[in-house]
Design an enzyme around this catalytic site. Structure first.
Site, PDB file in Angstrom:
ATOM      1  CB  ALA A  63      49.338 -47.738 122.162  1.00  0.00           C
ATOM      2  N   GLY A 108      52.046 -43.721 120.352  1.00  0.00           N
ATOM      3  CA  GLY A 108      52.483 -44.719 119.377  1.00  0.00           C
ATOM      4  C   GLY A 108      52.442 -44.224 117.938  1.00  0.00           C
ATOM      5  CD  GLU A 111      56.061 -44.516 121.314  1.00  0.00           C
ATOM      6  OE1 GLU A 111      54.880 -44.909 121.289  1.00  0.00           O
ATOM      7  OE2 GLU A 111      56.825 -44.750 122.262  1.00  0.00           O
ATOM      8  CD  GLU A 131      53.433 -42.095 125.071  1.00  0.00           C
ATOM      9  OE1 GLU A 131      53.863 -40.926 125.184  1.00  0.00           O
ATOM     10  OE2 GLU A 131      53.446 -42.716 124.002  1.00  0.00           O
TER      11      GLU A 131
HETATM   12  N1  CAA Z   1      43.134 -45.343 121.828  1.00  0.00           N
HETATM   13  C1  CAA Z   1      41.845 -45.769 121.694  1.00  0.00           C
HETATM   14  N2  CAA Z   1      40.863 -45.017 121.140  1.00  0.00           N
HETATM   15  C2  CAA Z   1      41.210 -43.786 120.733  1.00  0.00           C
HETATM   16  C3  CAA Z   1      42.509 -43.274 120.840  1.00  0.00           C
HETATM   17  C4  CAA Z   1      43.524 -44.122 121.403  1.00  0.00           C
HETATM   18  N3  CAA Z   1      44.799 -43.768 121.500  1.00  0.00           N
HETATM   19  N4  CAA Z   1      42.513 -42.025 120.345  1.00  0.00           N
HETATM   20  C5  CAA Z   1      41.260 -41.753 119.955  1.00  0.00           C
HETATM   21  N5  CAA Z   1      40.459 -42.819 120.176  1.00  0.00           N
HETATM   22  C6  CAA Z   1      39.032 -42.936 119.906  1.00  0.00           C
HETATM   23  C7  CAA Z   1      38.205 -42.169 120.916  1.00  0.00           C
HETATM   24  O1  CAA Z   1      38.034 -42.928 122.093  1.00  0.00           O
HETATM   25  C8  CAA Z   1      36.923 -41.968 120.150  1.00  0.00           C
HETATM   26  O2  CAA Z   1      36.185 -43.152 120.182  1.00  0.00           O
HETATM   27  P1  CAA Z   1      34.585 -43.108 120.425  1.00  0.00           P
HETATM   28  O3  CAA Z   1      34.050 -42.319 119.255  1.00  0.00           O
HETATM   29  O4  CAA Z   1      34.184 -44.531 120.424  1.00  0.00           O
HETATM   30  O5  CAA Z   1      34.387 -42.383 121.720  1.00  0.00           O
HETATM   31  C9  CAA Z   1      37.392 -41.769 118.715  1.00  0.00           C
HETATM   32  O6  CAA Z   1      38.730 -42.317 118.658  1.00  0.00           O
HETATM   33  C10 CAA Z   1      37.480 -40.319 118.312  1.00  0.00           C
HETATM   34  O7  CAA Z   1      38.274 -39.649 119.285  1.00  0.00           O
HETATM   35  P2  CAA Z   1      37.810 -38.285 119.977  1.00  0.00           P
HETATM   36  O8  CAA Z   1      36.333 -38.215 120.072  1.00  0.00           O
HETATM   37  O9  CAA Z   1      38.587 -38.157 121.249  1.00  0.00           O
HETATM   38  O10 CAA Z   1      38.305 -37.234 118.879  1.00  0.00           O
HETATM   39  P3  CAA Z   1      38.790 -35.743 119.133  1.00  0.00           P
HETATM   40  O11 CAA Z   1      38.988 -35.161 117.788  1.00  0.00           O
HETATM   41  O12 CAA Z   1      37.917 -35.051 120.101  1.00  0.00           O
HETATM   42  O13 CAA Z   1      40.235 -35.903 119.832  1.00  0.00           O
HETATM   43  C11 CAA Z   1      42.454 -36.783 120.080  1.00  0.00           C
HETATM   44  C12 CAA Z   1      41.284 -36.490 119.119  1.00  0.00           C
HETATM   45  C13 CAA Z   1      43.065 -35.481 120.578  1.00  0.00           C
HETATM   46  C14 CAA Z   1      43.504 -37.552 119.282  1.00  0.00           C
HETATM   47  C15 CAA Z   1      41.942 -37.621 121.270  1.00  0.00           C
HETATM   48  O14 CAA Z   1      41.197 -38.709 120.778  1.00  0.00           O
HETATM   49  C16 CAA Z   1      43.054 -38.165 122.116  1.00  0.00           C
HETATM   50  O15 CAA Z   1      43.612 -37.443 122.917  1.00  0.00           O
HETATM   51  N6  CAA Z   1      43.381 -39.475 121.931  1.00  0.00           N
HETATM   52  C17 CAA Z   1      44.390 -40.112 122.723  1.00  0.00           C
HETATM   53  C18 CAA Z   1      45.769 -39.724 122.264  1.00  0.00           C
HETATM   54  C19 CAA Z   1      46.825 -40.366 123.141  1.00  0.00           C
HETATM   55  O16 CAA Z   1      46.899 -40.126 124.329  1.00  0.00           O
HETATM   56  N7  CAA Z   1      47.679 -41.219 122.534  1.00  0.00           N
HETATM   57  C20 CAA Z   1      48.719 -41.904 123.240  1.00  0.00           C
HETATM   58  C21 CAA Z   1      48.233 -43.227 123.698  1.00  0.00           C
HETATM   59  S1  CAA Z   1      49.391 -44.007 124.794  1.00  0.00           S
HETATM   60  C22 CAA Z   1      50.539 -44.729 123.797  1.00  0.00           C
HETATM   61  O17 CAA Z   1      50.551 -44.556 122.599  1.00  0.00           O
HETATM   62  C23 CAA Z   1      51.536 -45.600 124.514  1.00  0.00           C
HETATM   63  C24 CAA Z   1      52.688 -46.043 123.732  1.00  0.00           C
HETATM   64  O18 CAA Z   1      53.649 -45.357 123.588  1.00  0.00           O
HETATM   65  C25 CAA Z   1      52.720 -47.403 123.212  1.00  0.00           C
END
Ligand code: CAA
Length: 264
Positions: A63, A108, A111, A131
């Protein structure tokens, strides 16, 4: 649509989440478009769906964390409900949905894959429910579906530790069925989907319903659901033709042919 691509290849529909700037993360707009895409599937033509992510790095990175970062309690609850409603729609969608997981399937992303009927992934896939590291619970069904898929003990370990797992481990614990080199993932998904689409569609739909609904009730109620759906098949062209074809084959093996099931 801005964030969702949809194509139909024969009886197979392919829905692609396409938000590359955010690794296909799910915000309100993506979720709305996803729902519209499922609503628009022509079930008179399409018999199996594939759900995947655009690009070579990410299926869905979760998400949208930026969008969630400022939410109030009421907004968070509503966002969770939106995701849950759409993922339930996918889970209960009349035809099978195969998740072709081509990279990150976090939060998500994991999920949404679990709301699909079948999960296959590429070698670079990464799964996890991160999360609790963000101060929230999984919010789109993760606490419920992960426990049902891999057992409560393993689900609790993954969710409490927020540890990501690679494709091989996901296969070992039963979260995905098969792992492919990235280039082979979509061909494998399409082959599986075409195989499903070539089988009797009324029967395939009934199997999905029986398995899904049966898992929610006692074994006695479950077999009663199966009995009714099994009986219904005997009113279909597909059953008559499928069985007649088997008997023709016994008469004369040269008469073997692929049955053109009709969905009626
Ligand atoms: N939400 C919003 N933006 C996201 C995102 C997310 N979940 N995951 C990645 N992005 C964005 C980053 O912010 C980045 O944007 P910018 O270029 O504008 O800075 C772009 O995507 C590329 O990401 P990274 O530079 O971080 O890429 P990376 O290869 O270094 O890392 C990754 C990849 C490991 C997936 C890392 O992006 C990450 O950890 N993302 C978050 C993953 C996460 O925690 N997901 C769970 C979210 S909570 C949820 O989902 C709740 C639920 O159950 C409903």
């Amino acid at each position: 649509m801005g964030f969702i691509d949809y194509e139909v290849d024969g009886a197979v529909g392919i829905i692609t989440i396409n938000r590359p700037k955010a690794l296909n993360a799910l915000n309100e707009d993506v979720l709305n478009e996803l729902e519209q895409a499922f609503d628009a599937v022509d079930l008179s033509v399409v018999r199996c769906l594939i759900l995947t992510g655009a690009g070579e790095k990410s299926f869905v990175a979760g998400a949208d964390i930026g969008a969630m970062s400022t939410m109030t309690k009421a907004e968070g609850t509503a966002f969770g409900k939106k995701g849950n409603d759409i993922f339930l729609k996918i889970e209960k969608f009349p035809i099978p949905v195969i998740a072709a997981i081509n990279g990150f399937a976090l939060g998500g992303g994991c999920e949404i894959s679990m709301s699909c009927d079948i999960r296959i992934c590429s070698e670079n896939a990464l799964f996890g429910q991160p999360e609790v590291g963000l101060g929230i619970t999984p919010g789109f069904g993760g606490t419920q579906r992960l426990a049902r898929l891999v057992g409560a003990g393993m689900a609790k370990q993954l969710i409490y530790t927020a540890r990501n797992i690679d494709a091989a481990e996901a296969k070992r614990i039963g979260l995905v069925n098969e792992v492919y080199p990235l280039a082979d993932l979509m061909p494998a998904a399409k082959k599986m989907a075409a195989g499903i689409a070539g089988n009797a569609p009324i029967a395939v739909r009934a199997c999905k319903k029986a398995i899904n609904e049966g898992l929610q009730v006692s074994i006695d109620e479950g077999v009663a659901i199966e009995e009714e759906l099994f009986g219904n098949c005997f009113e279909s062209y597909d059953q008559r033709e499928g069985m007649a074809n088997f008997l023709r084959k016994k008469d004369d093996p040269k008469k073997v042919r692929k049955v053109a099931f009709k969905n009626e």
